[in-house]
Design an enzyme around this catalytic site. Structure first.
Site, PDB file in Angstrom:
ATOM      1  N   LYS A 204       0.814  -1.209   0.000  1.00 40.41           N
ATOM      2  CA  LYS A 204       0.000   0.000   0.000  1.00 40.41           C
ATOM      3  C   LYS A 204       0.848   1.260   0.000  1.00 40.41           C
ATOM      4  O   LYS A 204       2.033   1.251   0.295  1.00 40.41           O
ATOM      5  CB  LYS A 204      -0.991  -0.022   1.159  1.00 40.41           C
ATOM      6  N   ARG A 244      -3.248 -10.162   4.624  1.00 39.25           N
ATOM      7  CA  ARG A 244      -3.622 -10.259   3.214  1.00 39.25           C
ATOM      8  C   ARG A 244      -2.464  -9.698   2.404  1.00 39.25           C
ATOM      9  O   ARG A 244      -2.139  -8.512   2.515  1.00 39.25           O
ATOM     10  CB  ARG A 244      -4.905  -9.458   2.969  1.00 39.25           C
TER      11      ARG A 244
END
Length: 268
Positions: A204, A244
């Site tokens: 991210k 994840r």
């Protein structure tokens, strides 16, 4: 949780797995590398991405979910749409990973409950087109916890089994880098809500910002895997239910390190 993006516009891999055959190969590869669960998604949720109608999303993910489930994989469908969740649960998926926590399509809660599936309830404050402008908090940890708790009540009211509920603080969804770090630093506050916690930090933007070069440009998504693994180790040590990730091997080892550290703390 290994990510299988069946999308042409994924921020992390640029659509490398957007065909069913490629996505299936990727899913099998992630399993061979040690993924416990495969999260199959057909709609990018990166900031500014366009929404995908359920019919198009189903066309993308259903063949992949069906085949992976038939081969014995534990499959999650990453969707905010009740129609997509219904189709994939019928095809063998056993988890619905909803980054909207039921806000995008409230019917997804009843669909998941009817199938007796696991439900990952994510925190968000708006879709990809609007979420950045909603990243405004006075006390981000307290507010995220309160908003998650409110969504839990709605989910339970829709019939979801509390034993099959997982919370996701929604890193990057209506949150800037500082908000993400605060949530990671206080993961125990989210766990105190009484449910397992999934952490989705992989590749991210806040990791890219952390790793920015001398020119100030963020590190590219594919250069963020080592930092992702570091987060995986830290949250595993903190007792997270799962991580994840886009690349499994590094985080698989990192989770083992984190679990060993947690066990040593418990034995002391």
């Amino acid at each position: 949780m290994g990510v299988v993006n069946v999308t042409p516009d994924s921020f992390s891999d640029g659509g490398r797995w957007d065909r069913p055959d490629a996505a299936l190969r990727r899913g099998r590869e992630l399993l061979a590398q040690g993924a416990d669960l495969l999260d199959v998604g057909g709609e990018s949720t990166r900031p500014g991405s366009e929404r995908v109608p359920p019919a198009a999303e189903i066309d993308r993910v259903l063949p992949v979910v069906t085949e992976l489930a038939a081969q014995g994989a534990v499959v999650s469908v990453d969707t905010v749409h009740a129609e997509t969740a219904e189709a994939c649960l019928r095809a063998g998926a056993v988890v619905v990973n909803d980054v909207s926590g039921g806000l995008a399509d409230p019917d997804i809660l009843a669909v998941t409950a009817r199938h007796g599936a696991w439900y990952v309830l994510g925190h968000w404050r708006g879709d990809p087109a609007t979420m950045n402008e909603r990243a405004v908090y006075d006390r981000v940890v307290s507010e995220v916890c309160a908003e998650l708790a409110a969504r839990v009540e709605v989910a339970l009211g829709a019939g979801l089994d509390p034993e099959l509920l997982v919370l996701d603080p929604g890193l990057g969804f209506a949150k800037d880098a500082g908000h993400n770090w605060q949530l990671l630093a206080h993961l125990d506050r989210i766990q105190a809500l009484g449910y397992p916690v999934l952490v989705g930090a992989s590749r991210k933007r806040f990791l890219g910002t952390l790793l920015a070069g001398e020119d100030g440009n963020p590190a590219a998504p594919l250069a963020r895997d080592a930092a992702t693994a570091a987060v995986s180790a830290l949250v595993a040590a903190a007792g997270a239910w799962g991580v994840r990730v886009h690349e499994v091997p590094g985080s698989r080892d990192a989770v083992r390190v984190g679990e060993a550290l947690a066990a040593a703390r418990g034995a002391s």
